[in-house]
Design an enzyme around this catalytic site. Structure first.
Site, PDB file in Angstrom:
ATOM      1  N   THR A  74      36.955  43.567  33.317  1.00  0.00           N
ATOM      2  CA  THR A  74      36.367  42.430  33.384  1.00  0.00           C
ATOM      3  C   THR A  74      35.019  42.063  32.725  1.00  0.00           C
ATOM      4  O   THR A  74      34.274  43.086  32.319  1.00  0.00           O
ATOM      5  CB  THR A  74      36.000  42.057  34.923  1.00  0.00           C
ATOM      6  OG1 THR A  74      34.742  40.853  34.903  1.00  0.00           O
ATOM      7  CG2 THR A  74      35.189  43.240  35.542  1.00  0.00           C
ATOM      8  N   LYS A 108      33.579  48.385  38.601  1.00  0.00           N
ATOM      9  CA  LYS A 108      34.662  48.188  37.583  1.00  0.00           C
ATOM     10  C   LYS A 108      34.319  49.181  36.381  1.00  0.00           C
ATOM     11  O   LYS A 108      35.201  49.305  35.540  1.00  0.00           O
ATOM     12  CB  LYS A 108      34.599  46.760  37.187  1.00  0.00           C
ATOM     13  CG  LYS A 108      35.419  45.928  38.149  1.00  0.00           C
ATOM     14  CD  LYS A 108      36.863  45.871  37.932  1.00  0.00           C
ATOM     15  CE  LYS A 108      37.777  44.822  38.841  1.00  0.00           C
ATOM     16  NZ  LYS A 108      39.278  45.017  38.880  1.00  0.00           N
ATOM     17  N   GLU A 156      32.454  40.744  33.689  1.00  0.00           N
ATOM     18  CA  GLU A 156      31.230  41.306  34.503  1.00  0.00           C
ATOM     19  C   GLU A 156      30.689  42.509  33.949  1.00  0.00           C
ATOM     20  O   GLU A 156      29.519  42.887  34.207  1.00  0.00           O
ATOM     21  CB  GLU A 156      31.868  41.388  36.088  1.00  0.00           C
ATOM     22  CG  GLU A 156      31.923  39.812  36.540  1.00  0.00           C
ATOM     23  CD  GLU A 156      30.584  39.221  36.675  1.00  0.00           C
ATOM     24  OE1 GLU A 156      29.631  39.788  37.301  1.00  0.00           O
ATOM     25  OE2 GLU A 156      30.681  38.094  36.272  1.00  0.00           O
TER      26      GLU A 156
HETATM   27  P1  NDP Z   1      42.425  37.908  43.624  1.00  0.00           P
HETATM   28  O1  NDP Z   1      41.069  38.051  44.624  1.00  0.00           O
HETATM   29  O2  NDP Z   1      43.042  36.625  43.757  1.00  0.00           O
HETATM   30  O3  NDP Z   1      43.400  38.987  44.254  1.00  0.00           O
HETATM   31  C1  NDP Z   1      43.141  40.356  44.543  1.00  0.00           C
HETATM   32  C2  NDP Z   1      44.408  41.071  45.161  1.00  0.00           C
HETATM   33  O4  NDP Z   1      43.977  42.232  45.595  1.00  0.00           O
HETATM   34  C3  NDP Z   1      45.050  40.502  46.192  1.00  0.00           C
HETATM   35  O5  NDP Z   1      46.164  40.554  46.066  1.00  0.00           O
HETATM   36  C4  NDP Z   1      44.436  41.321  47.416  1.00  0.00           C
HETATM   37  O6  NDP Z   1      45.139  41.173  48.492  1.00  0.00           O
HETATM   38  C5  NDP Z   1      44.548  42.664  46.784  1.00  0.00           C
HETATM   39  N1  NDP Z   1      43.497  43.641  47.368  1.00  0.00           N
HETATM   40  C6  NDP Z   1      42.269  43.243  47.802  1.00  0.00           C
HETATM   41  N2  NDP Z   1      41.798  44.546  48.317  1.00  0.00           N
HETATM   42  C7  NDP Z   1      42.952  45.295  48.333  1.00  0.00           C
HETATM   43  C8  NDP Z   1      43.310  46.767  49.019  1.00  0.00           C
HETATM   44  N3  NDP Z   1      42.337  47.366  49.478  1.00  0.00           N
HETATM   45  N4  NDP Z   1      44.421  47.157  49.059  1.00  0.00           N
HETATM   46  C9  NDP Z   1      45.366  46.559  48.348  1.00  0.00           C
HETATM   47  N5  NDP Z   1      45.218  45.357  47.710  1.00  0.00           N
HETATM   48  C10 NDP Z   1      44.055  44.784  47.839  1.00  0.00           C
HETATM   49  O7  NDP Z   1      41.956  38.262  42.326  1.00  0.00           O
HETATM   50  P2  NDP Z   1      42.533  37.917  40.878  1.00  0.00           P
HETATM   51  O8  NDP Z   1      43.929  37.581  40.891  1.00  0.00           O
HETATM   52  O9  NDP Z   1      41.606  36.721  40.292  1.00  0.00           O
HETATM   53  O10 NDP Z   1      41.997  39.108  39.838  1.00  0.00           O
HETATM   54  C11 NDP Z   1      43.166  40.121  39.778  1.00  0.00           C
HETATM   55  C12 NDP Z   1      42.355  41.495  39.271  1.00  0.00           C
HETATM   56  O11 NDP Z   1      41.673  41.049  37.875  1.00  0.00           O
HETATM   57  C13 NDP Z   1      41.095  41.951  40.201  1.00  0.00           C
HETATM   58  O12 NDP Z   1      41.062  43.316  40.017  1.00  0.00           O
HETATM   59  C14 NDP Z   1      39.720  41.384  39.475  1.00  0.00           C
HETATM   60  O13 NDP Z   1      38.679  42.117  39.915  1.00  0.00           O
HETATM   61  C15 NDP Z   1      40.380  41.172  38.095  1.00  0.00           C
HETATM   62  N6  NDP Z   1      39.747  40.379  37.224  1.00  0.00           N
HETATM   63  C16 NDP Z   1      39.945  38.826  37.656  1.00  0.00           C
HETATM   64  C17 NDP Z   1      39.260  37.741  36.754  1.00  0.00           C
HETATM   65  C18 NDP Z   1      39.346  36.572  37.076  1.00  0.00           C
HETATM   66  O14 NDP Z   1      38.676  35.600  36.542  1.00  0.00           O
HETATM   67  N7  NDP Z   1      40.297  36.150  37.882  1.00  0.00           N
HETATM   68  C19 NDP Z   1      38.691  38.071  35.473  1.00  0.00           C
HETATM   69  C20 NDP Z   1      38.543  39.591  35.267  1.00  0.00           C
HETATM   70  C21 NDP Z   1      38.915  40.797  35.779  1.00  0.00           C
HETATM   71  P3  NDP Z   1      45.259  39.860  49.558  1.00  0.00           P
HETATM   72  O15 NDP Z   1      45.995  38.641  48.978  1.00  0.00           O
HETATM   73  O16 NDP Z   1      45.660  40.557  50.880  1.00  0.00           O
HETATM   74  O17 NDP Z   1      43.558  39.804  49.900  1.00  0.00           O
HETATM   75  P1  GDR Z   2      32.518  35.390  38.898  1.00  0.00           P
HETATM   76  O1  GDR Z   2      32.997  33.996  39.429  1.00  0.00           O
HETATM   77  O2  GDR Z   2      31.093  35.942  39.581  1.00  0.00           O
HETATM   78  O3  GDR Z   2      32.044  35.245  37.354  1.00  0.00           O
HETATM   79  O4  GDR Z   2      33.359  36.325  38.956  1.00  0.00           O
HETATM   80  P2  GDR Z   2      32.675  33.161  40.602  1.00  0.00           P
HETATM   81  O5  GDR Z   2      33.337  31.838  40.511  1.00  0.00           O
HETATM   82  O6  GDR Z   2      32.362  33.749  41.873  1.00  0.00           O
HETATM   83  O7  GDR Z   2      31.136  32.712  39.987  1.00  0.00           O
HETATM   84  C1  GDR Z   2      30.629  31.799  38.678  1.00  0.00           C
HETATM   85  C2  GDR Z   2      29.505  31.587  38.652  1.00  0.00           C
HETATM   86  O8  GDR Z   2      29.351  30.498  39.414  1.00  0.00           O
HETATM   87  C3  GDR Z   2      27.995  30.689  39.900  1.00  0.00           C
HETATM   88  N1  GDR Z   2      27.987  29.866  41.257  1.00  0.00           N
HETATM   89  C4  GDR Z   2      28.950  30.154  42.458  1.00  0.00           C
HETATM   90  N2  GDR Z   2      29.770  31.067  42.620  1.00  0.00           N
HETATM   91  C5  GDR Z   2      30.588  30.971  43.668  1.00  0.00           C
HETATM   92  N3  GDR Z   2      31.636  31.743  43.825  1.00  0.00           N
HETATM   93  N4  GDR Z   2      30.091  29.988  44.608  1.00  0.00           N
HETATM   94  C6  GDR Z   2      28.949  29.247  44.470  1.00  0.00           C
HETATM   95  O9  GDR Z   2      28.944  28.212  45.454  1.00  0.00           O
HETATM   96  C7  GDR Z   2      28.330  29.044  43.403  1.00  0.00           C
HETATM   97  N5  GDR Z   2      27.454  28.434  42.847  1.00  0.00           N
HETATM   98  C8  GDR Z   2      27.251  28.928  41.505  1.00  0.00           C
HETATM   99  C9  GDR Z   2      28.014  32.069  40.319  1.00  0.00           C
HETATM  100  O10 GDR Z   2      26.387  32.720  40.810  1.00  0.00           O
HETATM  101  C10 GDR Z   2      28.323  32.458  39.071  1.00  0.00           C
HETATM  102  O11 GDR Z   2      27.163  32.762  38.234  1.00  0.00           O
HETATM  103  C11 GDR Z   2      34.842  36.067  38.752  1.00  0.00           C
HETATM  104  C12 GDR Z   2      35.633  37.061  39.932  1.00  0.00           C
HETATM  105  O12 GDR Z   2      37.225  36.531  39.519  1.00  0.00           O
HETATM  106  C13 GDR Z   2      35.591  38.489  39.032  1.00  0.00           C
HETATM  107  O13 GDR Z   2      36.483  39.092  40.008  1.00  0.00           O
HETATM  108  C14 GDR Z   2      35.914  38.663  37.894  1.00  0.00           C
HETATM  109  O14 GDR Z   2      35.712  39.936  37.355  1.00  0.00           O
HETATM  110  C15 GDR Z   2      35.032  37.737  37.082  1.00  0.00           C
HETATM  111  O15 GDR Z   2      35.095  36.506  37.375  1.00  0.00           O
HETATM  112  C16 GDR Z   2      35.189  37.673  35.523  1.00  0.00           C
END
Ligand code: NDP
Ligand code: GDR
Length: 373
Positions: A132, A160, A134
């Site tokens: 990520t 991560k 992050e």
């Molecule tokens: P989501 O939060 O939408 O999905 C996470 C998934 O992991 C869900 O299927 C959840 O299951 C499962 N999960 C959570 N905890 C456990 C556990 N203990 N055992 C087994 N499964 C578990 O994330 P995204 O699809 O957005 O992201 C996918 C991956 O990519 C994550 O690892 C995230 O950290 C990473 N990532 C995401 C980014 C983004 O912008 N979306 C950017 C960079 C990295 P359940 O549905 O039951 O909660």
């Molecule tokens: P992020 O996504 O932390 O980048 O992680 P998120 O959408 O939670 O926050 C992005 C930015 O928005 C600011 N923010 C808020 N965020 C949330 N959730 N709720 C609020 O009300 C709000 N107001 C302002 C946050 O402070 C932050 O700066 C996501 C996840 O998908 C991670 O798993 C993944 O690794 C990274 O993106 C890349």
């Protein structure tokens, strides 16, 4: 035909990736968590009944914290490709549950890698790790590339970081085809509703039809490089089709603030906002309403919104103890080596999400009418 195992298949990315691999002819195995309520909504459209013959989507109960379960599934499936997407993925929540976050994100990754090694699948099974942006945290360089030093700013990012390096270690120590996709934020109509983009598009459309009054947010100045999830899962697949494993930044190369995301969302609905006040009590106020656009999106329904209404408020409860202020990725390596390019950028992304959530809000309204009748 190839076989893939996806952890986190019920999440945003897991669901798009499963669809993509099924279209390519893969048999897809996915791990889901037992829950007291249904958690498979995002994959209902591809679900196949266990009694169906020759089904190509097979689900197993499991958890990233349970290595015996992971080893059993890995042994049963012997996949060609593993996509490790499971995680407690919410950055703010990771400050509240740091140990559980580390268990799933850091040790969960180790457990999968170790299962591949224990079963002697190092030469057969390719591995994708969901790394990520992050990791860059307090960014040391703009834009961020594969060479930019990491500076994690949350328990999630620190976990991560371990997962990133243990993936590289298994690649170097045991010759595993293991790659890190350093993905910048990517969103979609399937994004969880507590992430900021979806929180905004859900709230704005509900406010427009009178189902919600205000949207409370945290840091409006944070800037992110937001892409479109279906584009990003293609990059995951491409990484595992390369002869050599490697690590890639996947991003759009554009950055926008949370404030801009709000403005663009409301603009799509015919509402322009102006900002008032200081950082900790900033407010978003309706500046003007574009009648024609409103009619176009709402039809016969009348919005209760009026010029001067406060519709966004900052609530410090959403601030993070340590924040990531500015992320913007340079995807040049992915463009050159994977021939990958993002198809959807900021404005188009907001439009897709607003359209989806407007439909949802209108349906919610209709449902209410039925109940009243
Ligand atoms: P989501 O939060 O939408 O999905 C996470 C998934 O992991 C869900 O299927 C959840 O299951 C499962 N999960 C959570 N905890 C456990 C556990 N203990 N055992 C087994 N499964 C578990 O994330 P995204 O699809 O957005 O992201 C996918 C991956 O990519 C994550 O690892 C995230 O950290 C990473 N990532 C995401 C980014 C983004 O912008 N979306 C950017 C960079 C990295 P359940 O549905 O039951 O909660
Ligand atoms: P992020 O996504 O932390 O980048 O992680 P998120 O959408 O939670 O926050 C992005 C930015 O928005 C600011 N923010 C808020 N965020 C949330 N959730 N709720 C609020 O009300 C709000 N107001 C302002 C946050 O402070 C932050 O700066 C996501 C996840 O998908 C991670 O798993 C993944 O690794 C990274 O993106 C890349």
């Amino acid at each position: 035909m190839k076989t893939a195992l996806i952890t986190g298949i019920t999440g945003q990315d897991g669901s798009y990736l499963a669809e993509y691999l099924l279209e390519k002819g893969y048999t897809v195995h996915g791990i889901i968590r037992r829950s007291s309520s249904f958690n498979t909504k995002r994959i209902d459209n591809i679900y196949q009944d266990p009694h169906e013959k020759n089904r190509r989507l097979i689900l197993y109960y499991g958890d990233s914290t349970d290595s015996t379960n992971l080893i059993r599934i890995m042994k049963e499936v012997e996949p060609d490709e593993v996509y490790n997407l499971a995680a407690q993925s919410h950055v703010k929540v990771s400050f509240e549950s740091p140990e559980y976050t580390a268990e799933t994100v850091a040790l969960g990754t180790l457990k999968i890698l170790e299962a591949i090694k224990l079963l002697g699948l190092e030469k057969k099974t390719k591995f994708y790790q969901a790394s990520t942006s992050e990791l860059y945290g307090k960014a040391q360089e703009i834009p961020q590339t594969e060479k930019t030093p990491f500076y994690p700013r949350s328990p999630y990012a620190a976990a991560k970081l371990y997962a990133y390096w243990i993936t590289i270690n298994y690649r170097e120590a045991y010759g595993l085809h293991a790659s890190n996709g350093i993905l910048f934020n990517h969103e979609s109509p399937r994004r969880g509703e507590t992430f900021v983009t979806r929180k905004i598009t859900r709230a704005a459309t509900r406010i427009l039809v009178g189902r919600q009054q205000k949207l409370y947010l945290g840091n409006l100045s944070a800037k992110r490089d937001w892409g479109y999830a279906p584009d990003y899962v293609k990059a995951m697949w491409l990484m595992l089709q390369q002869d050599e494993p490697d690590d890639y930044v996947i991003a759009t190369g554009e950055t926008h603030s949370v404030r801009e995301f709000c403005e663009e969302t409301f603009n799509n609905l015919g509402v322009s906002i102006r900002w008032k006040g200081e950082e900790r009590n900033e407010k978003g106020v309706v500046d003007s309403l574009e009648r024609e656009k409103l009619e176009q999106v709402l039809g016969d329904i009348k919005t209760p919104l009026k010029v001067g209404d406060t519709i966004i408020e900052v609530d410090p409860v959403y601030f993070r103890p340590t924040e990531v202020n500015l992320l913007v990725g340079d995807p040049t390596k992915a463009k050159e080596k994977l021939k990958w390019e993002p198809q959807v950028k900021f404005k188009e992304l907001v439009k897709i999400m607003v359209e989806n959530d407007l439909n949802l809000a209108l349906k919610e309204n209709q449902r209410n009418e039925w109940i009243k009748e």
